[in-house]
Design an enzyme around this catalytic site. Structure first.
Site, PDB file in Angstrom:
ATOM      1  N   MET A  22      47.122  36.131  31.421  1.00  0.00           N
ATOM      2  CA  MET A  22      48.102  35.745  32.441  1.00  0.00           C
ATOM      3  C   MET A  22      48.200  34.213  32.522  1.00  0.00           C
ATOM      4  O   MET A  22      48.694  33.676  33.520  1.00  0.00           O
ATOM      5  CB  MET A  22      47.733  36.339  33.790  1.00  0.00           C
ATOM      6  CG  MET A  22      47.703  37.866  33.746  1.00  0.00           C
ATOM      7  SD  MET A  22      47.921  38.639  35.346  1.00  0.00           S
ATOM      8  CE  MET A  22      46.531  37.981  36.226  1.00  0.00           C
ATOM      9  N   GLY A  23      47.733  33.519  31.484  1.00  0.00           N
ATOM     10  CA  GLY A  23      47.919  32.075  31.426  1.00  0.00           C
ATOM     11  C   GLY A  23      46.925  31.285  32.250  1.00  0.00           C
ATOM     12  O   GLY A  23      45.891  31.801  32.661  1.00  0.00           O
ATOM     13  N   HIS A  26      41.630  28.645  30.322  1.00  0.00           N
ATOM     14  CA  HIS A  26      40.355  27.930  30.422  1.00  0.00           C
ATOM     15  C   HIS A  26      39.501  28.372  29.232  1.00  0.00           C
ATOM     16  O   HIS A  26      39.967  29.156  28.389  1.00  0.00           O
ATOM     17  CB  HIS A  26      39.687  28.207  31.772  1.00  0.00           C
ATOM     18  CG  HIS A  26      39.573  29.658  32.121  1.00  0.00           C
ATOM     19  ND1 HIS A  26      38.862  30.566  31.356  1.00  0.00           N
ATOM     20  CD2 HIS A  26      40.109  30.385  33.145  1.00  0.00           C
ATOM     21  CE1 HIS A  26      38.936  31.762  31.908  1.00  0.00           C
ATOM     22  NE2 HIS A  26      39.702  31.688  32.980  1.00  0.00           N
ATOM     23  N   HIS A  29      39.495  32.119  28.161  1.00  0.00           N
ATOM     24  CA  HIS A  29      40.635  32.536  27.328  1.00  0.00           C
ATOM     25  C   HIS A  29      40.477  32.005  25.907  1.00  0.00           C
ATOM     26  O   HIS A  29      40.731  32.712  24.939  1.00  0.00           O
ATOM     27  CB  HIS A  29      41.945  31.993  27.909  1.00  0.00           C
ATOM     28  CG  HIS A  29      42.279  32.466  29.279  1.00  0.00           C
ATOM     29  ND1 HIS A  29      42.229  31.645  30.383  1.00  0.00           N
ATOM     30  CD2 HIS A  29      42.661  33.681  29.753  1.00  0.00           C
ATOM     31  CE1 HIS A  29      42.583  32.331  31.466  1.00  0.00           C
ATOM     32  NE2 HIS A  29      42.843  33.568  31.110  1.00  0.00           N
ATOM     33  N   GLN A  53      50.272  44.338  38.558  1.00  0.00           N
ATOM     34  CA  GLN A  53      48.837  44.439  38.799  1.00  0.00           C
ATOM     35  C   GLN A  53      48.375  43.627  40.007  1.00  0.00           C
ATOM     36  O   GLN A  53      47.185  43.537  40.269  1.00  0.00           O
ATOM     37  CB  GLN A  53      48.046  44.073  37.540  1.00  0.00           C
ATOM     38  CG  GLN A  53      48.080  42.616  37.150  1.00  0.00           C
ATOM     39  CD  GLN A  53      47.425  42.405  35.795  1.00  0.00           C
ATOM     40  OE1 GLN A  53      47.959  42.811  34.770  1.00  0.00           O
ATOM     41  NE2 GLN A  53      46.258  41.776  35.778  1.00  0.00           N
ATOM     42  N   GLY A 137      37.613  39.906  28.020  1.00  0.00           N
ATOM     43  CA  GLY A 137      36.414  39.248  28.517  1.00  0.00           C
ATOM     44  C   GLY A 137      35.549  40.192  29.341  1.00  0.00           C
ATOM     45  O   GLY A 137      36.064  41.035  30.081  1.00  0.00           O
ATOM     46  N   GLN A 138      34.254  40.017  29.215  1.00  0.00           N
ATOM     47  CA  GLN A 138      33.290  40.789  30.026  1.00  0.00           C
ATOM     48  C   GLN A 138      33.494  40.541  31.516  1.00  0.00           C
ATOM     49  O   GLN A 138      33.205  41.379  32.354  1.00  0.00           O
ATOM     50  CB  GLN A 138      31.864  40.397  29.632  1.00  0.00           C
ATOM     51  CG  GLN A 138      30.792  41.136  30.429  1.00  0.00           C
ATOM     52  CD  GLN A 138      29.428  40.510  30.318  1.00  0.00           C
ATOM     53  OE1 GLN A 138      29.071  39.990  29.264  1.00  0.00           O
ATOM     54  NE2 GLN A 138      28.667  40.536  31.395  1.00  0.00           N
ATOM     55  N   VAL A 166      32.369  33.373  30.042  1.00  0.00           N
ATOM     56  CA  VAL A 166      32.131  31.928  29.923  1.00  0.00           C
ATOM     57  C   VAL A 166      32.005  31.357  31.337  1.00  0.00           C
ATOM     58  O   VAL A 166      32.819  31.665  32.219  1.00  0.00           O
ATOM     59  CB  VAL A 166      33.280  31.240  29.156  1.00  0.00           C
ATOM     60  CG1 VAL A 166      33.049  29.736  29.070  1.00  0.00           C
ATOM     61  CG2 VAL A 166      33.426  31.840  27.768  1.00  0.00           C
ATOM     62  N   ARG A 177      41.629  31.490  39.126  1.00  0.00           N
ATOM     63  CA  ARG A 177      41.674  31.385  40.588  1.00  0.00           C
ATOM     64  C   ARG A 177      40.704  30.343  41.140  1.00  0.00           C
ATOM     65  O   ARG A 177      40.825  29.945  42.302  1.00  0.00           O
ATOM     66  CB  ARG A 177      41.383  32.752  41.223  1.00  0.00           C
ATOM     67  CG  ARG A 177      42.496  33.767  41.022  1.00  0.00           C
ATOM     68  CD  ARG A 177      42.236  35.028  41.823  1.00  0.00           C
ATOM     69  NE  ARG A 177      43.364  35.957  41.764  1.00  0.00           N
ATOM     70  CZ  ARG A 177      43.528  36.877  40.818  1.00  0.00           C
ATOM     71  NH1 ARG A 177      42.637  36.998  39.852  1.00  0.00           N
ATOM     72  NH2 ARG A 177      44.583  37.678  40.843  1.00  0.00           N
TER      73      ARG A 177
HETATM   74  P1  AMP Z   1      43.506  36.772  32.758  1.00  0.00           P
HETATM   75  O1  AMP Z   1      44.383  35.684  32.253  1.00  0.00           O
HETATM   76  O2  AMP Z   1      42.737  36.419  33.970  1.00  0.00           O
HETATM   77  O3  AMP Z   1      44.213  38.106  32.859  1.00  0.00           O
HETATM   78  O4  AMP Z   1      42.398  36.993  31.641  1.00  0.00           O
HETATM   79  C1  AMP Z   1      42.756  37.232  30.297  1.00  0.00           C
HETATM   80  C2  AMP Z   1      41.527  37.631  29.536  1.00  0.00           C
HETATM   81  O5  AMP Z   1      40.560  36.593  29.602  1.00  0.00           O
HETATM   82  C3  AMP Z   1      40.858  38.898  30.103  1.00  0.00           C
HETATM   83  O6  AMP Z   1      40.407  39.699  29.039  1.00  0.00           O
HETATM   84  C4  AMP Z   1      39.704  38.324  30.877  1.00  0.00           C
HETATM   85  O7  AMP Z   1      38.613  39.217  30.986  1.00  0.00           O
HETATM   86  C5  AMP Z   1      39.338  37.128  30.036  1.00  0.00           C
HETATM   87  N1  AMP Z   1      38.560  36.167  30.824  1.00  0.00           N
HETATM   88  C6  AMP Z   1      38.877  35.669  32.049  1.00  0.00           C
HETATM   89  N2  AMP Z   1      37.907  34.851  32.495  1.00  0.00           N
HETATM   90  C7  AMP Z   1      36.946  34.836  31.530  1.00  0.00           C
HETATM   91  C8  AMP Z   1      35.680  34.189  31.394  1.00  0.00           C
HETATM   92  N3  AMP Z   1      35.205  33.380  32.330  1.00  0.00           N
HETATM   93  N4  AMP Z   1      34.967  34.420  30.269  1.00  0.00           N
HETATM   94  C9  AMP Z   1      35.455  35.256  29.291  1.00  0.00           C
HETATM   95  N5  AMP Z   1      36.636  35.877  29.357  1.00  0.00           N
HETATM   96  C10 AMP Z   1      37.370  35.675  30.464  1.00  0.00           C
END
Ligand code: AMP
Length: 254
Positions: A22-23, A26, A29, A53, A137-138, A166, A177
């Site tokens: 979702m951009g 960091h 990603h 979502q 990501g976990q 991470v 966030r």
């Molecule tokens: P989002 O943009 O928040 O939807 O996240 C996109 C992907 O990045 C998802 O698979 C998340 O689980 C992963 N992600 C978000 N934060 C972290 C992090 N701190 N470490 C590893 N992966 C992450």
């Protein structure tokens, strides 16, 4: 790197890796993009702030967006295609089909409808991009559990890869966030990763975690099974920001 806004313009070749996001990129990603780069011929990153979502309307409106910086970071990570569809491309007029994975606990209870939005957009992305591998990501471990279930139940031909969370030097899991936290809130938020660490190895990890939260009121503290792994997961609100985190207690999140 090609920036593509419509499904019709997408071009890939060889073994395709997809990183749904979702951009507001960091290092979390970027670690997924690098893992995809190492394993795939074509790396596609999708950037779509998926309205389906989000629960609270304020959360969607306040979600951080920085398209130019994101494009720069993705290009530097070796991404081939940045897929940035508009809402009408993903949810055309009359859209009426949803993927509803039967699941309870944790985020499913705390955010009704959240995983329906996640599963639906991910299945759409899998069908659009046709990746051999998709990287997650976990940090969002329950999301991985839901998507694994969907892939198995609906015979989707994709392998899911899970990369470790991470963290910043102080232990806070990176999240788009986090930008909303004041410095005082950030200090309070550190109780979340610290308590997860303290609970590891305890006889009753849920109780140990609750006891170590240093006054931070959790929305939930729960055990979560993902494949063969057992995780301790928690969510807490700090000011207006909702944070989630987890640690693996047993097994491996492969
Ligand atoms: P989002 O943009 O928040 O939807 O996240 C996109 C992907 O990045 C998802 O698979 C998340 O689980 C992963 N992600 C978000 N934060 C972290 C992090 N701190 N470490 C590893 N992966 C992450």
């Amino acid at each position: 790197m090609n920036i593509v806004r419509t499904i019709g313009e997408l071009r890939t070749q060889g073994r395709v890796g997809l990183v749904p996001t979702m951009g507001a990129f960091h290092e979390g990603h970027l670690s997924l993009m690098r893992a995809a780069r190492a394993e795939c011929d074509t790396v596609v990153v999708s950037l779509f702030v998926n309205p389906a979502q989000f629960g609270e309307p304020g959360d969607l409106a306040a979600y951080p967006r920085d398209a130019e910086r994101d494009a720069q970071l993705a290009a530097e990570a070796g991404v081939d295609v940045l897929f940035v569809p508009g809402a009408a491309e993903m949810y055309p007029e009359g859209f009426a089909t949803w993927v509803d994975v039967d699941t309870t606990g944790g985020e499913a209870d705390a955010r009704p409808g959240h995983f329906r939005g996640v599963a639906t957009i991910c299945l759409k992305l899998f069908n659009i991009v046709r990746p051999a591998l998709a990287f997650f990501g976990q940090k969002d471990a329950q999301q991985v559990a839901v998507l694994r279930r969907m892939v198995r139940d609906l015979n989707v031909d994709v392998q899911l890869r899970v990369l470790p969370t991470v963290r910043d030097a102080d232990g806070l899991a990176l999240s788009s966030r986090n930008a909303r936290l004041t410095s005082a809130e950030r200090q309070r938020a550190l109780a979340l990763p610290r308590a997860l660490g303290a609970a590891r190895g305890a006889a009753d990890p849920v109780a140990a975690m609750r006891a170590a939260l240093n006054g931070l009121e959790p929305e939930y503290v729960e055990l979560l099974r993902v494949g063969d792994a057992t995780l301790l997961t928690a969510a807490a609100r700090v000011g207006s920001t909702r944070l989630i985190d987890n640690v693996v207690l047993e097994g491996e999140l492969a």
